[in-house]
Motif scaffolding. Structure first.
Motif, PDB file in Angstrom:
ATOM      1  N   UNK A   1       8.016  -3.082 126.513  1.00  0.00           N
ATOM      2  CA  UNK A   1       8.807  -1.875 126.284  1.00  0.00           C
ATOM      3  C   UNK A   1      10.228  -2.320 125.982  1.00  0.00           C
ATOM      4  N   UNK A   2      10.798  -1.778 124.916  1.00  0.00           N
ATOM      5  CA  UNK A   2      12.179  -2.094 124.558  1.00  0.00           C
ATOM      6  C   UNK A   2      13.078  -0.943 125.002  1.00  0.00           C
ATOM      7  N   UNK A   3      14.117  -1.279 125.740  1.00  0.00           N
ATOM      8  CA  UNK A   3      15.107  -0.294 126.184  1.00  0.00           C
ATOM      9  C   UNK A   3      16.386  -0.526 125.386  1.00  0.00           C
ATOM     10  N   UNK A   4      16.927   0.544 124.838  1.00  0.00           N
ATOM     11  CA  UNK A   4      18.130   0.446 123.997  1.00  0.00           C
ATOM     12  C   UNK A   4      19.294   1.179 124.643  1.00  0.00           C
ATOM     13  N   UNK A   5      20.439   0.486 124.676  1.00  0.00           N
ATOM     14  CA  UNK A   5      21.686   1.090 125.118  1.00  0.00           C
ATOM     15  C   UNK A   5      22.539   1.346 123.873  1.00  0.00           C
ATOM     16  N   UNK A   6      22.904   2.577 123.633  1.00  0.00           N
ATOM     17  CA  UNK A   6      23.786   2.923 122.515  1.00  0.00           C
ATOM     18  C   UNK A   6      25.105   3.424 123.068  1.00  0.00           C
ATOM     19  N   UNK A   7      26.186   2.838 122.582  1.00  0.00           N
ATOM     20  CA  UNK A   7      27.514   3.212 123.057  1.00  0.00           C
ATOM     21  C   UNK A   7      27.933   4.545 122.448  1.00  0.00           C
ATOM     22  N   UNK A   8      28.093   5.538 123.292  1.00  0.00           N
ATOM     23  CA  UNK A   8      28.566   6.837 122.828  1.00  0.00           C
ATOM     24  C   UNK A   8      29.841   7.251 123.521  1.00  0.00           C
ATOM     25  N   UNK A   9      30.567   6.265 124.052  1.00  0.00           N
ATOM     26  CA  UNK A   9      31.767   6.559 124.836  1.00  0.00           C
ATOM     27  C   UNK A   9      33.047   6.708 124.044  1.00  0.00           C
ATOM     28  N   UNK A  10      32.995   6.440 122.718  1.00  0.00           N
ATOM     29  CA  UNK A  10      34.192   6.617 121.910  1.00  0.00           C
ATOM     30  C   UNK A  10      35.112   5.417 121.843  1.00  0.00           C
ATOM     31  N   UNK A  11      34.824   4.332 122.573  1.00  0.00           N
ATOM     32  CA  UNK A  11      35.636   3.117 122.493  1.00  0.00           C
ATOM     33  C   UNK A  11      34.757   1.899 122.784  1.00  0.00           C
ATOM     34  N   UNK A  12      35.272   0.725 122.422  1.00  0.00           N
ATOM     35  CA  UNK A  12      34.505  -0.501 122.646  1.00  0.00           C
ATOM     36  C   UNK A  12      34.208  -0.689 124.136  1.00  0.00           C
ATOM     37  N   UNK A  13      33.026  -1.249 124.409  1.00  0.00           N
ATOM     38  CA  UNK A  13      32.682  -1.615 125.788  1.00  0.00           C
ATOM     39  C   UNK A  13      31.714  -2.790 125.742  1.00  0.00           C
ATOM     40  N   UNK A  14      31.529  -3.431 126.864  1.00  0.00           N
ATOM     41  CA  UNK A  14      30.752  -4.672 126.905  1.00  0.00           C
ATOM     42  C   UNK A  14      29.587  -4.582 127.886  1.00  0.00           C
ATOM     43  N   UNK A  15      28.450  -5.141 127.461  1.00  0.00           N
ATOM     44  CA  UNK A  15      27.268  -5.277 128.316  1.00  0.00           C
ATOM     45  C   UNK A  15      26.934  -6.756 128.426  1.00  0.00           C
ATOM     46  N   UNK A  16      26.664  -7.207 129.621  1.00  0.00           N
ATOM     47  CA  UNK A  16      26.312  -8.621 129.784  1.00  0.00           C
ATOM     48  C   UNK A  16      25.294  -8.782 130.897  1.00  0.00           C
ATOM     49  N   UNK A  17      24.435  -9.787 130.728  1.00  0.00           N
ATOM     50  CA  UNK A  17      23.454 -10.088 131.762  1.00  0.00           C
ATOM     51  C   UNK A  17      22.247  -9.169 131.725  1.00  0.00           C
ATOM     52  N   UNK A  18      21.849  -8.709 132.888  1.00  0.00           N
ATOM     53  CA  UNK A  18      20.609  -7.966 133.043  1.00  0.00           C
ATOM     54  C   UNK A  18      20.844  -6.543 133.547  1.00  0.00           C
ATOM     55  N   UNK A  19      20.032  -5.645 133.050  1.00  0.00           N
ATOM     56  CA  UNK A  19      19.990  -4.300 133.612  1.00  0.00           C
ATOM     57  C   UNK A  19      19.033  -4.299 134.794  1.00  0.00           C
ATOM     58  N   UNK A  20      19.214  -3.331 135.669  1.00  0.00           N
ATOM     59  CA  UNK A  20      18.248  -3.148 136.740  1.00  0.00           C
ATOM     60  C   UNK A  20      17.087  -2.304 136.231  1.00  0.00           C
ATOM     61  N   UNK A  21      15.860  -2.711 136.498  1.00  0.00           N
ATOM     62  CA  UNK A  21      14.672  -1.998 136.019  1.00  0.00           C
ATOM     63  C   UNK A  21      13.686  -1.812 137.159  1.00  0.00           C
ATOM     64  N   UNK A  22      13.277  -0.569 137.376  1.00  0.00           N
ATOM     65  CA  UNK A  22      12.249  -0.256 138.367  1.00  0.00           C
ATOM     66  C   UNK A  22      11.206   0.653 137.725  1.00  0.00           C
ATOM     67  N   UNK A  23       9.945   0.350 137.985  1.00  0.00           N
ATOM     68  CA  UNK A  23       8.866   1.225 137.534  1.00  0.00           C
ATOM     69  C   UNK A  23       8.450   2.113 138.700  1.00  0.00           C
ATOM     70  N   UNK A  24       8.367   3.387 138.415  1.00  0.00           N
ATOM     71  CA  UNK A  24       7.853   4.311 139.423  1.00  0.00           C
ATOM     72  C   UNK A  24       6.336   4.380 139.243  1.00  0.00           C
ATOM     73  N   UNK A  25       5.609   4.148 140.317  1.00  0.00           N
ATOM     74  CA  UNK A  25       4.145   4.151 140.239  1.00  0.00           C
ATOM     75  C   UNK A  25       3.558   5.004 141.373  1.00  0.00           C
ATOM     76  N   UNK A  26       2.261   5.241 141.266  1.00  0.00           N
ATOM     77  CA  UNK A  26       1.609   6.010 142.329  1.00  0.00           C
ATOM     78  C   UNK A  26       1.458   5.198 143.612  1.00  0.00           C
TER      79      UNK A  26
END
Length: 216
Positions: free
Chosen positions: A101-126
């Protein structure tokens, strides 16, 4: 004899006057030496005070430079959760041993910003929440202008056991260096295989590990 006695008295008086004059000169010399020493000490103190003044000016200049740097950093800081449009899609290719699964972050904040490293990811399961493990890959920070995006990948084992497995009910994503999360629909396969812990695990890659990253 009287004349001789008077002569001795005069000589003694003259000698006494000469000795007094010598002592007076010594006292004046000592007094003059103390003044010179005091003046030298005062001069040294003045020079040291001037040096402290210069150091104070340097500290002020440095503080101004640091402040300017902080302003620049604030203008191009980390991408906050509220400034990002976050989407997820199935990116599994035919023949891949694992799903993606590909997760995309799109900057919609109106100014430059930086992403680095890893996002936190959790799957919700039964069966409860399942945290994805990091792949350990290195990545460079990605600076996004307004409207630009970057993607990362989540890989997971495919349930080909024929059983119902562990049903996935949602995807929770937290951008790097953030504490606020968003919950998305899970776009991948409906379930994970039930394992004893020895099989493949759900893993998350760093920024740019899915797609081309950068502008889109």
């Amino acid at each position: 004899m009287r004349v001789r006695k008077l002569t001795f008295t005069a000589l003694a008086l003259a000698a006494g006057l000469s000795l007094t004059a010598c002592n007076g000169d010594d006292s004046a010399a000592q007094s003059s030496g103390t003044s010179t020493s005091s003046a030298s000490t005062a001069g040294g103190g003045s020079a040291e005070g001037s040096g402290q003044g210069s150091a104070g000016k340097s500290a002020t200049d440095q503080g101004t430079a640091t402040g300017t740097g902080s302003d620049t950093s604030a203008a191009s800081g980390n991408c906050g959760t509220d400034a990002l449009e976050i989407t997820a899609l199935d990116a599994t290719s035919t023949g891949d041993p694992e799903g993606m699964v590909a997760v995309t972050f799109k900057n919609g904040g109106g100014q430059d910003c930086t992403l680095s490293g890893y996002a936190g990811v959790d799957l919700k399961t039964n069966a409860g929440d399942l945290s994805a493990e990091r792949t350990g890959q290195d990545s460079d920070p990605v600076t996004l202008a307004d409207g630009e995006s970057v993607s990362f990948g989540i890989t997971y084992p495919v349930n080909d056991s024929g059983g119902s497995g562990v049903r996935i009910t949602g995807l929770v994503v937290t951008p790097p260096n953030e504490t606020k999360s968003v919950t998305l629909d899970w776009p991948g396969a409906a379930s994970l295989p039930v394992t004893d812990g020895s099989g493949a695990t759900v893993k998350v890659g760093p920024m740019g590990s899915a797609g081309q990253g950068g502008a889109s």
